[in-house]
Motif scaffolding. Structure first.
Motif: not given
Lengths: 371, 371
Positions: B31-43
């Motif tokens: 339950s401790k995973i950071p919620v992804p932000k819109l700009n994650e996983f982008i080069p």
């Protein structure tokens, strides 16, 4: 008789041509071969066989020599059903008979100098062909004489139609492709290189051939030509220089180079395999993981076994795109490696078997006309 | 904050999701995973990473389970560069955040019920996706309740996009094709069979799957379903019944069936290989002579590693053709094999590893929302 543009009786009943007996040593020229009739090599019982409307007879001046002829002689490449089972797949000469219901206006008139893709029997004075596979001879520039015109024309149908199919129809080569051509000094290889560079405007074409022949693919436009090295060194060189490099591979070698070509193929590569001169067997326990990772497509292809309709479209498309480039001088003359008299067919085959040719070998047939 | 349609601060900072440690036994819900932000996983350094204009966040209700997830867990299928390296490739849920320069009008508005093809991280409460890969949920007929809608929607993105790519884009199945579908009771297999029959109007589709599952491909429209026999008997049966029969082969088995499939492929067959569940190794010294004789084309393909642009076109084309068929009742509901709570992810994987599922397995995620 009235169904032919020139009457069958104007043709001799016998001709000289090549026969063979399915043993490498048993090949000879006979003068007792029946001249084909318009309705030969057509499935019996069909409408076509009754009217012979879509066949033509060519009085042959030159026949091209192809590796398929040698494979057929060695019983490794049986002719397709309904095809003539004698040797020879392309000719130049004069069109002397035509079914009276010639399918369409694109077929040249009787009396024309022509070239044709034939489904067998080209090593002879007369050959029966599908009329739709007969093409006018391109207007070559700077011809030395009429004999040269027919030599060059006999070098076109098989090599350029095959190369056109590989380059334009199957791989659909684009300017930014990086093309690898194996057996680059073969007649198909040389034609493919020139078509890539001149017709498809492709920048990067790498040819692979024997050391003694690297000049020919270079002259045809190959950006780089790699001569064969000892096997291990060759593999190392290719893997290092061209790791995942080639978006198009034109491959007539087959099994023996499969693992290497997986490595030099790029992501989304189109790999056309049109022969198996090396071997049809893959190395032991080949992994296809690179094929999946790189999403490679392999298109296996042959020409002789295709339908008449497919070949009609293909030879005509080839002619429409290629003939103007000859007359404009954009494409150079097809390279003629050597010309042999029909009687020396065995010598010609021996040279090709020994991989000593670069470009097209032709057989001169016309001198042997006997009535 | 102003660059998002709903502000990031409305999202929790942590979420529950699945983590794993590259050993089959090490998989758990945290339950401790950071919620992804819109700009994650982008080069990093690209314009997109600054504006996050083409990303979206989905609040996940269900995630689909795919064999690729298990292969990734087993370190056999590394995620592509720049993709999220957590498990899960498809979701249904609610669209809760969207880059303010959303690429085009086809992206559903924030607040919509959606499904999406994602490049990783679907086994979690929130996932960041390419906005162009987000699709509205089709109007399914005869729904029992809202929960069923989201279950079905989680079964669409990976299976139907893959099947659509195989059937429509690569093999381009036509009414007179004869199609062989391997692993016919997998979610992709079932979708492919229905798309062949209902979308492409193909008469003859033969499925191959385990004996216990033959009912499912039959229900999806397969003309014939072959259960597995002991290996030798199976090979004999297929070769006898289907010698040179299939013009299209959809193959996720890979190396182990290569020789058999060469035999059942017809002249000019299109063979799409999209996995290697059997083995990536071919049998010893495979002959490729049948490939040449029959002029077969093999297209190796994968989905996850493709570019965002390719996937955008593919998922949208799939949606445009497939969604109306669901609402008209031409396509039946995707078959849901079973639904597991997120915490039971290991059990779900065990079932798929044992090849005991028929159709899509889903993970229920939404109950685990914690702020």
């Amino acid at each position: 008789m009235s169904s032919f543009s020139i009457a069958n009786r104007l043709l001799p009943s016998r001709m000289r041509g090549v026969l063979f007996r399915h043993r490498p040593e048993d090949i000879w020229v006979s003068s007792k071969i029946p001249v084909p009739k318009l309705n030969e090599f057509i499935p019996p019982g069909t409408e076509a066989s009754a009217s012979a409307s879509d066949r033509a007879i060519i009085w042959v001046k030159y026949a091209g020599v192809n590796r398929a002829d040698i494979m057929q002689r060695d019983m490794k490449y049986p002719p397709p059903a309904h095809a003539c089972d004698r040797l020879g797949l392309e000719v130049s000469g004069e069109l002397v008979a035509l079914g009276n219901e010639t399918p369409d206006a694109l077929v040249p008139p009787v009396g024309s100098d022509v070239m044709a893709l034939v489904d067998g029997g080209a090593y002879a004075e007369f050959v029966s062909v599908c009329a739709n596979h007969v093409l006018p001879i391109p207007r070559f520039r700077d011809l030395e004489n009429d004999d040269q015109k027919f030599q060059l024309a006999a070098a076109i149908p098989e090599a350029y139609t095959t190369a056109y199919q590989l380059v334009r129809k199957l791989a659909n080569v684009q300017p930014d492709d990086r093309v690898l051509v194996l057996a680059a000094s073969s007649s198909v290889g040389l034609a493919a290189i020139e078509l890539c560079r001149k017709l498809c405007k492709c920048e990067t074409v790498v040819g692979v051939c024997s050391n003694s022949k690297v000049a020919y693919p270079a002259a045809a436009g190959a950006t780089t030509v790699v001569g064969y090295l000892p096997e291990e060194a060759y593999r190392k060189y290719m893997e290092t220089q061209y790791n995942s490099f080639f978006s198009v591979i034109l491959d007539c070698v087959g099994g023996s180079s499969f693992n290497l070509l997986q490595k030099v193929a790029s992501v989304d590569a189109r790999w056309v395999m049109y022969g198996s001169l090396g071997t049809v067997r893959l190395a032991s326990r080949v992994s296809i993981a690179p094929m999946l990772e790189k999403r490679i497509t392999i298109m296996w292809t042959t020409l002789r076994s295709r339908s008449d309709a497919y070949k009609t479209e293909l030879v005509r498309d080839m002619y429409a795109e290629v003939a103007p480039l000859f007359s404009l001088g954009v494409l150079s003359h097809p390279r003629i490696d050597s010309s042999y008299n029909l009687e020396d067919v065995a010598l010609a085959h021996d040279k090709m078997r020994a991989n000593q040719n670069a470009g097209k070998m032709v057989l001169k047939v016309r001198d042997y006309l006997v009535f």
